[in-house]
Design a protein around this motif. Structure first.
Motif, PDB file in Angstrom:
ATOM      1  N   VAL A 274       0.891  -1.150   0.000  1.00 38.19           N
ATOM      2  CA  VAL A 274       0.000   0.000   0.000  1.00 38.19           C
ATOM      3  C   VAL A 274       0.933   1.204   0.000  1.00 38.19           C
ATOM      4  CG1 VAL A 274      -1.712   1.254   1.362  1.00 38.19           C
ATOM      5  CG2 VAL A 274      -1.735  -1.266   1.323  1.00 38.19           C
ATOM      6  N   ASP A 275       0.861   2.019  -1.054  1.00 35.63           N
ATOM      7  CA  ASP A 275       1.902   3.033  -1.208  1.00 35.63           C
ATOM      8  C   ASP A 275       1.306   4.435  -1.313  1.00 35.63           C
ATOM      9  OD1 ASP A 275       4.035   4.590  -1.770  1.00 35.63           O
ATOM     10  OD2 ASP A 275       4.682   3.491  -3.553  1.00 35.63           O
ATOM     11  N   GLY A 276       1.207   5.078  -0.158  1.00 34.25           N
ATOM     12  CA  GLY A 276       0.588   6.399  -0.089  1.00 34.25           C
ATOM     13  C   GLY A 276       1.372   7.491  -0.774  1.00 34.25           C
ATOM     14  N   SER A 277       2.635   7.199  -1.148  1.00 32.96           N
ATOM     15  CA  SER A 277       3.410   8.254  -1.795  1.00 32.96           C
ATOM     16  C   SER A 277       3.095   8.323  -3.288  1.00 32.96           C
ATOM     17  CB  SER A 277       4.908   8.008  -1.577  1.00 32.96           C
ATOM     18  OG  SER A 277       5.301   6.854  -2.281  1.00 32.96           O
ATOM     19  N   ARG A 278       2.476   7.270  -3.836  1.00 33.33           N
ATOM     20  CA  ARG A 278       2.184   7.260  -5.274  1.00 33.33           C
ATOM     21  C   ARG A 278       0.690   7.229  -5.587  1.00 33.33           C
ATOM     22  NH1 ARG A 278       6.435   4.123  -8.190  1.00 33.33           N
ATOM     23  NH2 ARG A 278       8.262   4.255  -6.863  1.00 33.33           N
ATOM     24  N   VAL A 279      -0.065   6.562  -4.730  1.00 37.18           N
ATOM     25  CA  VAL A 279      -1.500   6.431  -5.008  1.00 37.18           C
ATOM     26  C   VAL A 279      -2.275   6.911  -3.789  1.00 37.18           C
ATOM     27  CG1 VAL A 279      -1.529   4.623  -6.763  1.00 37.18           C
ATOM     28  CG2 VAL A 279      -1.177   4.015  -4.377  1.00 37.18           C
TER      29      VAL A 279
END
Ligand code: SF4
Ligand code: ZN
Length: 710
Positions: free
Chosen positions: A321-326
């Motif tokens: 889970v990648d909050g920096s991209r999505v």
């Protein structure tokens, strides 16, 4: 042969080989060669703690052997035999210290050998909160390697910090177990004497947190007995050397559990024979009176605080889970009771099985809570705990917060049947157990859909922005009360933090809102209300109410504390502070360093050195422990001029506080980019002259301030 003979035999063996090793070292390097473990302010901590003498050179070490010999009494009395084991422990410390002579790095495997002062200080908060309920000292290994692994895992699953000496290290390594401080399994070394490295941690805990005077051995032993919940598990066969260390351990209050039968006898609660090693966990916890708090969580993998620091590497992850991209976020919302269905976990979108391995995905989770005593102010308190809640899942790593989260779920977890819904199970179980006084009902909604999360995130950001406005408007002046925190009294019996909106607890983990919530959840607990009606001096932050609270909760050890001064009755420190500041006399500024920074400061002291100046609940004008967030507060040493006094910080710390510190300095002094005016290790490390040169070059505001009124 009796147990006494075995202890005395072990002592003789240790004495002789230590003398020989020192002689050999002197022959190579000479008597003036310095000796110390790295990254400690306590030289050889066990010898220092027990005798009050700091050993600095090989010559001094050699001379100390006479003292050690005199401790090796030969009375056939139980207490004497145990006491004499301390002398053997000191020999072990000398032998290990010799390995570090002349800048040597004897242990190439990480986390083996000497444990630093920073390691000891890191233990502070988890030990007081019970996140680390105890310390297991495993010596040797089981006949069947899998039995050692099972024992280590049993402790790890309880959050207990495990150290291993000898054969057991190989057993866990062969089983592919991760080791290290971050998963609470620390291999110390293959030689039995390396067990001293965990004893050294216990001794430094007494010096750092307990304010025990070095050399006051009865006080030291009482502290370790009462407050350091360590115990020894020693696999047979035990050499006389190990038996002598065991005697020393018992002397410090650490029970020894063993399956050895040769020439041993039992001493209730101290020397325990347990032939069934499967029972060692239960026997040890009972002997040391350790209670494990169990939260039953319905997930297919282990859940324990020991996994909080576990790292999941890219190659090991199933999804990220990648909050920096999505678009990703985590949110707590207060709802009406009718809007919440208790224990409802909803996953909208695909489950983990439907997602290709290695994907970076958009995911959000919203936790709705309802309860008569729930207050919107607690939302952020709960939300900040999500990091720890999810990190405690074995094989899951969580970093960041709000809409900047990153979560990795390992392949191993996926194979064990871990699903997104289990994230919800964990959040539900933890919120319900830790906030039971305010949360009656709780439901979790997990959304795995980029499109939906885009809109949801925008809405969440509005909530975050509103909360930030409220936090910013909350000043020490705007709230009606402050709070105490005395959680650290488990280790620092007279330490009290006074927590205000602009000055969080020195551990960095307790904000004013946290303290308020803690008070609400547990009205007789560690956070008590401190009124602020009788102000004596606003600038110093001196209040009659605060003084009364300090006197009451320090049990009379302290009478006065100011909130904003470094010199006049500064707040005390327990030992687990994130940062420490100290006066730099040439510039009349202050130097701040943090636990993560091992290097020197322009005071000629490292973090460990500075930290050893204060702690244990005593006031040390000129030195003060504090939280990171206090650095950019307008109240930071406000009585001495505020954060404009800061002249040096480690580079990494500067980056962590830059944005907020620049804003504060602009408001207070009209200075732009203040953080750039603060020196760091790339400008100077030890030389105050270089520091002064830099400060004049950049026109640092401290140069225009009055000298300290010390
Ligand atoms: Fe310890 Fe102070 Fe943090 Fe409370 S706020 S846990 S007393 S350091
Ligand atoms: Zn503390």
């Amino acid at each position: 042969m009796t147990l006494f003979d075995r202890v005395f035999g072990g002592n003789d063996y240790n004495y002789e080989r230590t003398v020989a090793a020192i002689d050999q070292a002197i022959a190579t390097y000479g008597e003036a060669e310095p000796v110390s473990f790295p990254d400690t302010a306590y030289s050889l901590p066990c010898y220092y703690g027990v005798t009050g003498v700091k050993i600095n050179t090989l010559g001094e070490m050699k001379a100390a052997m006479d003292n050690i010999k005199s401790m090796m009494t030969r009375n056939n009395r139980l207490q004497d035999a145990f006491d004499s084991g301390i002398a053997s422990a000191l020999c072990a410390e000398f032998l290990e210290a010799l390995k570090y002579l002349h800048g040597a790095t004897p242990y190439t495997e990480p986390e083996m050998g000497h444990l630093t002062d920073a390691f000891v200080r890191n233990l502070g908060v988890p030990l007081v909160t019970g996140d680390i309920p105890g310390v297991a000292v495993i010596i040797g290994g089981a006949e069947k390697p899998e039995d050692t692994v099972a024992l280590v895992k049993s402790y790890q699953n309880q959050g207990i910090l495990v150290t291993i000496t000898g054969e057991g290290i190989k057993h866990v390594a062969d089983a592919g177990m991760k080791t290290g401080e971050n998963v609470r399994v620390c291999p110390l070394g293959y030689e039995m004497q390396s067990v001293i490295h965990v004893v050294s941690v216990a001794v430094r805990a007494a010096l750092i947190f307990g304010n025990i005077t070095p050399g006051d051995f009865p006080a030291l032993a009482k502290y370790t007995m009462d407050r350091v919940r360590a115990f020894v598990n020693a696999y047979k066969p035990l050499s006389d050397e190990i038996v002598s260390y065991g005697a020393g351990a018992i002397c410090l209050g650490f029970p020894v559990v063993s399956n050895e039968t040769e020439n041993m006898f039992r001493v209730p609660k101290s020397l325990i024979q347990q032939l069934d090693t499967e029972k060692w966990n239960a026997t040890s916890l009972e002997a040391r009176d350790i209670k494990i708090k169990i939260t039953n969580i319905d997930i297919p993998v282990a859940y324990a605080t020991a996994f909080e620091g576990e790292i999941i590497r890219r190659g090991d992850m199933q999804v990220e889970v990648d909050g920096s991209r999505v678009d990703c976020f985590e949110l707590v919302q207060t709802k009406e009771a009718a809007e919440v269905e208790d224990h409802k976990i909803t996953v909208i979108g695909p489950e983990i099985d439907d997602i290709p391995v290695g994907s970076k995905i958009s995911l959000s989770y919203t936790v709705d809570v309802a309860g008569k005593a729930m207050q919107p102010d607690f939302e952020s308190v709960m939300e900040r705990k999500f990091h720890a809640y999810l990190n405690c899942i074995e094989g899951v790593m969580h970093t960041g917060q709000r809409d900047m989260i990153r979560i990795r779920i390992s392949k191993a977890d996926f194979e064990a049947g871990f699903k997104f819904k289990h994230l919800g199970e964990v959040l539900y179980a933890k919120i319900k157990s830790e906030f039971e006084a305010v949360v009656d009902k709780c439901q979790v909604t997990i959304v795995v859909d980029a499109e939906q999360n885009k809109a949801l995130r925008a809405a969440a950001n509005e909530v975050f922005a509103k909360r930030d406005d409220r936090l910013r408007s909350m000043t020490d002046e705007s709230v009606p009360v402050y709070y105490t925190c005395i959680m650290c009294q488990a280790f620092s019996p007279s330490h009290v933090c006074i927590v205000t909106p602009e000055r969080l607890g020195l551990c960095g983990a307790v904000s004013w809102l946290d303290a308020k919530a803690t008070n609400e959840l547990d009205p007789t607990g560690p956070c008590q209300i401190v009124p602020k009606e009788r102000c004596i001096d606003e600038n110093l932050g001196r209040y009659e109410d605060v003084d009364e609270a300090i006197e009451k909760y320090s049990h009379g050890a302290l009478e006065h504390v100011t909130l904003y001064s470094l010199f006049q009755d500064p707040m005390t420190s327990c030992g687990c502070f994130e940062c420490i500041c100290g006066v730099e006399p040439c510039s009349m500024g202050v130097v701040i360093t943090s636990r993560e920074h091992a290097g020197m400061t322009p005071l000629g002291m490292s973090f460990s050195d500075m930290a050893s100046m204060t702690g244990g609940g005593v006031q040390t004008p000129g030195f003060m422990g504090h939280g990171k967030q206090f650095i950019f507060s307008k109240k930071f040493i406000a009585a001495e001029g505020g954060p404009g006094r800061i002249v040096w910080m480690p580079k990494e710390l500067k980056e962590q506080v830059r944005e907020r510190l620049d804003a504060t300095a602009l408001e207070m002094y009209g200075v732009e980019n203040f953080t750039d005016m603060i020196a760091d290790e790339t400008v100077c490390t030890e030389d105050p002259e270089e520091l002064l040169g830099f400060l004049s070059e950049v026109g640092h505001p401290v140069l225009g301030m009055e000298p300290f009124d010390m």
